[in-house]
Design a protein around this motif. Structure first.
Motif, PDB file in Angstrom:
ATOM      1  N   ASP A 247      40.372  36.430  49.280  1.00  0.00           N
ATOM      2  CA  ASP A 247      41.543  35.868  48.562  1.00  0.00           C
ATOM      3  C   ASP A 247      41.698  36.480  47.161  1.00  0.00           C
ATOM      4  O   ASP A 247      40.987  36.103  46.205  1.00  0.00           O
ATOM      5  CB  ASP A 247      41.442  34.676  48.370  1.00  0.00           C
ATOM      6  CG  ASP A 247      42.171  33.699  47.876  1.00  0.00           C
ATOM      7  OD1 ASP A 247      43.459  34.270  47.555  1.00  0.00           O
ATOM      8  OD2 ASP A 247      42.300  32.540  47.396  1.00  0.00           O
ATOM      9  N   TRP A 248      42.693  37.580  47.378  1.00  0.00           N
ATOM     10  CA  TRP A 248      42.992  38.198  46.032  1.00  0.00           C
ATOM     11  C   TRP A 248      43.721  37.347  44.923  1.00  0.00           C
ATOM     12  O   TRP A 248      43.852  37.787  43.739  1.00  0.00           O
ATOM     13  CB  TRP A 248      43.854  39.699  46.401  1.00  0.00           C
ATOM     14  CG  TRP A 248      43.088  40.644  47.313  1.00  0.00           C
ATOM     15  CD1 TRP A 248      43.117  40.705  48.347  1.00  0.00           C
ATOM     16  CD2 TRP A 248      41.847  41.311  46.651  1.00  0.00           C
ATOM     17  NE1 TRP A 248      42.462  41.634  48.941  1.00  0.00           N
ATOM     18  CE2 TRP A 248      41.519  42.230  48.160  1.00  0.00           C
ATOM     19  CE3 TRP A 248      41.386  41.654  45.554  1.00  0.00           C
ATOM     20  CZ2 TRP A 248      40.548  42.915  47.792  1.00  0.00           C
ATOM     21  CZ3 TRP A 248      40.399  42.537  45.502  1.00  0.00           C
ATOM     22  CH2 TRP A 248      40.050  43.454  46.643  1.00  0.00           C
ATOM     23  N   ALA A 249      44.222  36.165  45.312  1.00  0.00           N
ATOM     24  CA  ALA A 249      44.897  35.414  44.264  1.00  0.00           C
ATOM     25  C   ALA A 249      44.046  35.073  43.022  1.00  0.00           C
ATOM     26  O   ALA A 249      42.893  34.444  43.441  1.00  0.00           O
ATOM     27  CB  ALA A 249      45.709  34.251  44.998  1.00  0.00           C
ATOM     28  N   LEU A 250      44.266  35.163  41.792  1.00  0.00           N
ATOM     29  CA  LEU A 250      43.301  34.888  40.770  1.00  0.00           C
ATOM     30  C   LEU A 250      43.887  33.341  40.231  1.00  0.00           C
ATOM     31  O   LEU A 250      45.326  33.127  40.090  1.00  0.00           O
ATOM     32  CB  LEU A 250      43.433  36.033  39.710  1.00  0.00           C
ATOM     33  CG  LEU A 250      42.814  37.198  39.984  1.00  0.00           C
ATOM     34  CD1 LEU A 250      43.308  38.318  39.358  1.00  0.00           C
ATOM     35  CD2 LEU A 250      41.361  37.273  40.084  1.00  0.00           C
ATOM     36  N   PRO A 251      43.028  32.539  39.647  1.00  0.00           N
ATOM     37  CA  PRO A 251      43.442  31.602  38.916  1.00  0.00           C
ATOM     38  C   PRO A 251      44.382  31.983  37.911  1.00  0.00           C
ATOM     39  O   PRO A 251      44.489  33.106  37.462  1.00  0.00           O
ATOM     40  CB  PRO A 251      42.025  31.012  38.272  1.00  0.00           C
ATOM     41  CG  PRO A 251      41.075  31.501  39.052  1.00  0.00           C
ATOM     42  CD  PRO A 251      41.665  32.774  39.406  1.00  0.00           C
ATOM     43  N   LEU A 252      45.326  31.277  37.821  1.00  0.00           N
ATOM     44  CA  LEU A 252      46.524  31.657  36.644  1.00  0.00           C
ATOM     45  C   LEU A 252      46.019  31.275  35.413  1.00  0.00           C
ATOM     46  O   LEU A 252      46.680  32.147  34.343  1.00  0.00           O
ATOM     47  CB  LEU A 252      47.833  30.664  36.780  1.00  0.00           C
ATOM     48  CG  LEU A 252      48.544  30.935  38.178  1.00  0.00           C
ATOM     49  CD1 LEU A 252      49.657  30.169  38.226  1.00  0.00           C
ATOM     50  CD2 LEU A 252      48.901  32.314  38.523  1.00  0.00           C
ATOM     51  N   ALA A 253      45.340  30.555  35.068  1.00  0.00           N
ATOM     52  CA  ALA A 253      44.551  30.594  33.577  1.00  0.00           C
ATOM     53  C   ALA A 253      43.076  30.375  33.802  1.00  0.00           C
ATOM     54  O   ALA A 253      42.571  29.635  34.923  1.00  0.00           O
ATOM     55  CB  ALA A 253      45.317  29.238  33.096  1.00  0.00           C
TER      56      ALA A 253
END
Length: 257
Positions: A247-253
């Motif tokens: 899952d390449w999506a990173l936390p936005l903050a």
């Protein structure tokens, strides 16, 4: 990081750092301190003497006034997650030379860093185009490492303000051993090699499938990096080998500590 990344602003006055290098007393001590996973320590055992010698040399340099980056507890961070869980290797060159930026994972920056390093900005642009993931405000790639992405620099330390200054210091033997261990372990595993320096390491990776493209540096990103789709291609290779995708999506903050 690569040698084309230079400090983004005037270097702050260094503060004395006397923290011990966690590999100075061998790998067993590094495992006990939580700096290295046990199976990585086993894989790196043939170069344990090299690492002890590196600690002595880094201490000598520090005593002479050189500021060593990243902070000693972060130098072996790429080996802190188990080798058995590795799924993707992303090779960098050496840590960011700006104090307060590097954190021991290739291309990753400490959460508070602004502006983001330019290569990392380009990685985020390609991440968004490739996967649709939103671009985070921070440069911390720990969420990838937590999923088995080995973010490994070829050289694990650098002198502040002097990109590439610790090349040929001895780290290459350590990262050679790491790549050999990954090749011996086998898949499901994929390697992402950005730029000619990283791609020169391909023979050491044996049968591991490789995704190669230009480096994300501003000097080369438009000559083959943009549009190369490394993230979805890595997932395709993992799935084809019977593994789970990243899952390449990173936390936005990143939450403040």
């Amino acid at each position: 990081m690569d040698t084309r990344e230079t400090p983004l602003f005037e270097l702050p006055e260094p503060t004395p750092d006397t923290t011990a290098f966690p590999f100075g007393h061998g790998l067993a001590a590094a495992v006990a301190g939580g700096y290295v996973a046990a199976d990585w320590a086993e894989a790196l055992a043939p170069v344990e003497g090299n690492m002890v010698s590196l600690a002595r040399e880094l201490e000598r340099r520090r005593s002479s006034g050189e500021r060593i980056l990243p902070a000693p507890p972060d130098i072996l961070r790429a080996f802190s997650r188990p080798l058995s869980e590795a799924r993707v290797l992303i090779m960098g060159q050496d840590p960011y030379p700006t104090p307060g930026h590097s954190m021991g994972l290739s291309f990753s920056a400490l959460p508070q860093v602004r502006p983001l390093p330019r290569s990392l900005k380009n990685i985020y642009l390609e991440l968004h185009e490739d996967t649709g993931a939103p671009i985070p405000a921070h440069g911390d790639l720990s969420a990838w490492a937590d999923q088995g992405v080995v973010l490994l620099n070829r050289v694990l330390t650098v002198g502040a303000g002097a990109a590439g200054s610790h090349r040929k210091l001895g780290w290459e033997a350590v990262t050679d051993a790491a790549m050999s261990a990954l090749a011996a372990r086998g898949g499901p595993l994929a390697a992402i090699l950005w730029g000619k320096d990283a791609q020169a390491l391909a023979p050491a990776l044996g049968p591991i499938p490789i995704i190669a493209s230009a480096h994300p540096s501003p000097l080369s990103a438009r000559h083959g990096f943009f549009g190369s789709r490394p993230f979805t291609r890595a997932n395709e290779l993992l799935v084809a080998a019977g593994g789970a995708p990243i899952d390449w999506a990173l936390p936005l903050a990143v939450p403040r500590a």
